[in-house]
Design a protein around this motif. Structure first.
Motif, mmCIF file in Angstrom:
data_model
loop_
_atom_site.group_PDB
_atom_site.id
_atom_site.type_symbol
_atom_site.label_atom_id
_atom_site.label_comp_id
_atom_site.label_asym_id
_atom_site.label_seq_id
_atom_site.Cartn_x
_atom_site.Cartn_y
_atom_site.Cartn_z
ATOM 1 N N ALA A 44 10.461 1.524 -9.166
ATOM 2 C CA ALA A 44 10.718 0.850 -10.540
ATOM 3 C C ALA A 44 12.092 0.714 -10.973
ATOM 4 C CB ALA A 44 10.168 1.651 -11.645
ATOM 5 N N SER A 45 12.989 1.738 -10.042
ATOM 6 C CA SER A 45 14.230 1.576 -10.375
ATOM 7 C C SER A 45 14.991 0.726 -9.540
ATOM 8 C CB SER A 45 15.030 3.090 -10.226
ATOM 9 O OG SER A 45 15.111 3.573 -8.781
ATOM 10 N N LEU A 46 14.384 0.047 -8.625
ATOM 11 C CA LEU A 46 14.984 -0.867 -7.858
ATOM 12 C C LEU A 46 14.261 -2.216 -7.797
ATOM 13 C CD1 LEU A 46 14.818 1.507 -4.358
ATOM 14 C CD2 LEU A 46 16.931 0.880 -6.001
ATOM 15 N N PRO A 47 14.175 -2.893 -9.065
ATOM 16 C CA PRO A 47 13.651 -4.075 -9.230
ATOM 17 C C PRO A 47 13.884 -5.203 -8.607
ATOM 18 C CG PRO A 47 15.371 -3.648 -10.850
ATOM 19 C CD PRO A 47 15.087 -2.392 -10.243
ATOM 20 N N ALA A 48 15.080 -5.227 -7.981
ATOM 21 C CA ALA A 48 15.464 -6.216 -7.041
ATOM 22 C C ALA A 48 15.067 -6.179 -5.585
ATOM 23 C CB ALA A 48 16.924 -6.583 -7.075
ATOM 24 N N THR A 49 14.583 -5.181 -5.211
ATOM 25 C CA THR A 49 13.936 -4.780 -3.988
ATOM 26 C C THR A 49 12.544 -4.699 -3.743
ATOM 27 O OG1 THR A 49 16.061 -3.263 -3.670
ATOM 28 C CG2 THR A 49 14.178 -3.061 -1.982
ATOM 29 N N GLU A 50 12.080 -5.227 -2.605
ATOM 30 C CA GLU A 50 10.494 -5.121 -2.428
ATOM 31 C C GLU A 50 10.294 -3.721 -1.796
ATOM 32 O OE1 GLU A 50 7.537 -6.870 0.886
ATOM 33 O OE2 GLU A 50 8.669 -8.337 -0.287
ATOM 34 N N VAL A 51 9.481 -2.855 -2.371
ATOM 35 C CA VAL A 51 9.359 -1.424 -2.146
ATOM 36 C C VAL A 51 7.861 -1.152 -1.982
ATOM 37 C CG1 VAL A 51 9.673 0.680 -2.958
ATOM 38 C CG2 VAL A 51 11.349 -0.965 -3.272
ATOM 39 N N GLN A 52 7.378 -0.683 -0.701
ATOM 40 C CA GLN A 52 6.011 -0.208 -0.592
ATOM 41 C C GLN A 52 6.134 1.316 -0.563
ATOM 42 O OE1 GLN A 52 4.407 -1.539 3.281
ATOM 43 N NE2 GLN A 52 2.651 0.000 2.999
ATOM 44 N N VAL A 53 5.184 1.750 -1.402
ATOM 45 C CA VAL A 53 5.097 3.360 -1.471
ATOM 46 C C VAL A 53 4.091 3.863 -0.720
ATOM 47 C CG1 VAL A 53 4.179 4.931 -3.287
ATOM 48 C CG2 VAL A 53 5.941 3.331 -3.821
ATOM 49 N N VAL A 54 4.094 4.937 -0.094
ATOM 50 C CA VAL A 54 3.256 5.569 0.861
ATOM 51 C C VAL A 54 3.072 6.907 0.390
ATOM 52 C CG1 VAL A 54 2.411 5.977 3.150
ATOM 53 C CG2 VAL A 54 3.409 3.822 2.756
ATOM 54 N N ALA A 55 2.382 7.543 -0.109
ATOM 55 C CA ALA A 55 1.869 8.945 -0.469
ATOM 56 C C ALA A 55 1.341 9.506 0.493
ATOM 57 C CB ALA A 55 1.271 9.094 -1.738
ATOM 58 N N ALA A 56 2.252 10.589 1.314
ATOM 59 C CA ALA A 56 1.793 11.423 2.611
ATOM 60 C C ALA A 56 2.416 12.573 2.762
ATOM 61 C CB ALA A 56 1.711 10.284 3.698
ATOM 62 N N ASP A 57 1.561 13.562 3.091
ATOM 63 C CA ASP A 57 1.888 14.743 3.292
ATOM 64 C C ASP A 57 2.421 15.258 4.925
ATOM 65 O OD1 ASP A 57 2.432 17.561 3.559
ATOM 66 O OD2 ASP A 57 0.458 18.204 2.708
ATOM 67 N N LEU A 58 3.379 15.099 5.035
ATOM 68 C CA LEU A 58 4.095 15.068 6.504
ATOM 69 C C LEU A 58 3.678 16.556 7.290
ATOM 70 C CD1 LEU A 58 6.894 12.849 6.860
ATOM 71 C CD2 LEU A 58 4.580 12.301 7.496
ATOM 72 N N SER A 59 3.315 17.469 6.443
ATOM 73 C CA SER A 59 3.024 18.797 7.130
ATOM 74 C C SER A 59 1.423 18.712 7.655
ATOM 75 C CB SER A 59 3.023 19.972 6.046
ATOM 76 O OG SER A 59 2.050 19.884 4.950
ATOM 77 N N THR A 60 1.016 17.588 7.464
ATOM 78 C CA THR A 60 -0.633 17.356 8.382
ATOM 79 C C THR A 60 -0.926 16.379 9.096
ATOM 80 O OG1 THR A 60 -1.304 15.802 6.558
ATOM 81 C CG2 THR A 60 -1.478 18.140 5.853
ATOM 82 N N ASP A 61 -1.669 16.648 9.945
ATOM 83 C CA ASP A 61 -1.862 15.567 10.892
ATOM 84 C C ASP A 61 -2.244 14.221 10.496
ATOM 85 O OD1 ASP A 61 -1.158 17.042 13.181
ATOM 86 O OD2 ASP A 61 -3.150 17.862 13.506
ATOM 87 N N GLU A 62 -3.034 14.310 9.359
ATOM 88 C CA GLU A 62 -3.573 13.153 8.704
ATOM 89 C C GLU A 62 -2.267 12.452 8.022
ATOM 90 O OE1 GLU A 62 -6.692 11.847 5.180
ATOM 91 O OE2 GLU A 62 -6.071 13.746 5.306
ATOM 92 N N GLY A 63 -1.428 13.149 7.444
ATOM 93 C CA GLY A 63 -0.357 12.500 6.659
ATOM 94 C C GLY A 63 0.615 11.785 7.963
ATOM 95 N N ILE A 64 0.743 12.408 9.092
ATOM 96 C CA ILE A 64 1.695 12.134 9.859
ATOM 97 C C ILE A 64 0.999 10.702 10.539
ATOM 98 C CG2 ILE A 64 2.423 12.311 12.369
ATOM 99 C CD1 ILE A 64 2.895 15.325 11.616
ATOM 100 N N ASP A 65 -0.194 10.808 10.785
ATOM 101 C CA ASP A 65 -1.109 9.530 11.327
ATOM 102 C C ASP A 65 -0.842 8.205 10.346
ATOM 103 O OD1 ASP A 65 -1.709 10.957 13.529
ATOM 104 O OD2 ASP A 65 -3.612 11.540 12.961
ATOM 105 N N THR A 66 -0.995 8.543 9.015
ATOM 106 C CA THR A 66 -0.854 7.656 8.059
ATOM 107 C C THR A 66 0.225 6.929 8.200
ATOM 108 O OG1 THR A 66 -2.493 8.536 6.580
ATOM 109 C CG2 THR A 66 -0.814 6.927 5.723
ATOM 110 N N VAL A 67 1.471 7.609 8.427
ATOM 111 C CA VAL A 67 2.748 6.990 8.298
ATOM 112 C C VAL A 67 2.969 6.430 9.596
ATOM 113 C CG1 VAL A 67 5.096 7.310 8.024
ATOM 114 C CG2 VAL A 67 3.377 8.575 6.589
ATOM 115 N N ALA A 68 2.666 7.072 10.617
ATOM 116 C CA ALA A 68 2.720 6.639 12.064
ATOM 117 C C ALA A 68 2.015 5.071 12.027
ATOM 118 C CB ALA A 68 2.195 7.540 13.152
ATOM 119 N N GLU A 69 0.864 4.810 11.514
ATOM 120 C CA GLU A 69 0.411 3.660 11.518
ATOM 121 C C GLU A 69 1.080 2.650 10.636
ATOM 122 O OE1 GLU A 69 -3.935 1.591 10.069
ATOM 123 O OE2 GLU A 69 -3.714 3.802 10.092
#
Length: 258
Positions: A44-69
């Motif tokens: 929200a603080s970067l209104p001129a920028t296209e921003v995609q939010v990805v909530a993920a926990d990189l301490s877990t395999d599931e989180g790593i796999d989500t971001v790797a995808e």
């Protein structure tokens, strides 16, 4: 089409500073962290920028796999592996769960995200991977009483070596790998560990990011924003290569029975 960067650990500190600087430089962003509400506030603080939010926990395999995808499926110009956890403890005192979390966030996640992003970057013939380590990567010979943080420092040393080696592997491909090694930075990182460093002169997160991006422009594979004499680092790297080249299949004389 604007360049696209994915930044992990973007909800605060160095990661947020990377996101803000890259937004000013005209990048679209994919920002990753555990805390969605902080990511959404940053977006929200970067209104001129296209921003995609990805909530993920990189301490877990599931989180790593989500971001790797995401890394594999989007045309990233830059990947910033910044996420970290502040588990500063002697190994004998470090709970197994915290040791596992630290290794996942600082070793497994950067390796897997880099692996995921590389095919696309190589196919496009361009891209930059930035890994955030720290000066503790060079602290191995320090007395334990001074720096009781074996696993944490070890993950940073891994990051430096992986980055240097990958930088060489990718020479001539158009894909650049860089690692930035700040010292103590003025963020909430240490406060999470219950450490009050307010009395210590610390570098700003913005200066760390400026140093990293300037180091890339200078052609450095390793940048150290707080080290004025670049020759100190060159001496370290030269000594490492000399030791590597100095090996022999014969047992060194000091290890032979007299």
């Amino acid at each position: 089409m604007p360049p696209l960067a994915l930044v992990t650990g973007a909800s605060s500190g160095i990661g947020r500073a990377f996101a803000e600087r890259l937004a000013r430089d005209g990048y679209d962003l994919i920002i990753v962290a555990r805390r969605r509400e902080r990511l959404e506030a940053l977006a929200a603080s970067l209104p001129a920028t296209e921003v995609q939010v990805v909530a993920a926990d990189l301490s877990t395999d599931e989180g790593i796999d989500t971001v790797a995808e995401v890394c594999a499926g989007r045309p990233l110009t830059m990947l910033v592996n910044n996420a970290g956890v502040a588990h500063y403890m002697a190994l004998a005192e470090l709970p197994a769960a915290k040791a596992r979390e630290l290794v996942h966030v600082k070793v497994v996640a950067p390796a897997m995200l880099t692996r995921a992003v590389l095919p696309g970057m190589l196919a496009r013939g361009a891209g930059t991977i930035v890994n955030v380590a720290g000066m503790l990567a060079f602290s191995g010979p320090a007395p334990a009483s001074q720096l009781p943080r074996a696993v944490y420092a070890g993950t940073l040393a891994h990051t430096v070596t992986m980055s240097q080696t990958l930088h060489s592997e990718l020479a001539g491909t158009g894909v650049n790998v860089h690692v930035v090694c700040p010292g103590i930075v003025a963020t909430e990182f240490h406060e999470v560990q219950g450490m009050d460093l307010s009395a210590i002169d610390r570098m700003s997160a913005r200066d760390v990011v400026d140093g990293a991006l300037a180091g890339i422009e200078l052609g450095e594979s390793v940048s150290t924003p707080g080290v004025e004499d670049r020759g100190l680092l060159e001496n370290v790297f030269a000594a490492q290569l000399a030791a590597f080249a100095g090996q022999s299949p014969r047992l060194a004389s000091r290890y032979r029975a007299s």
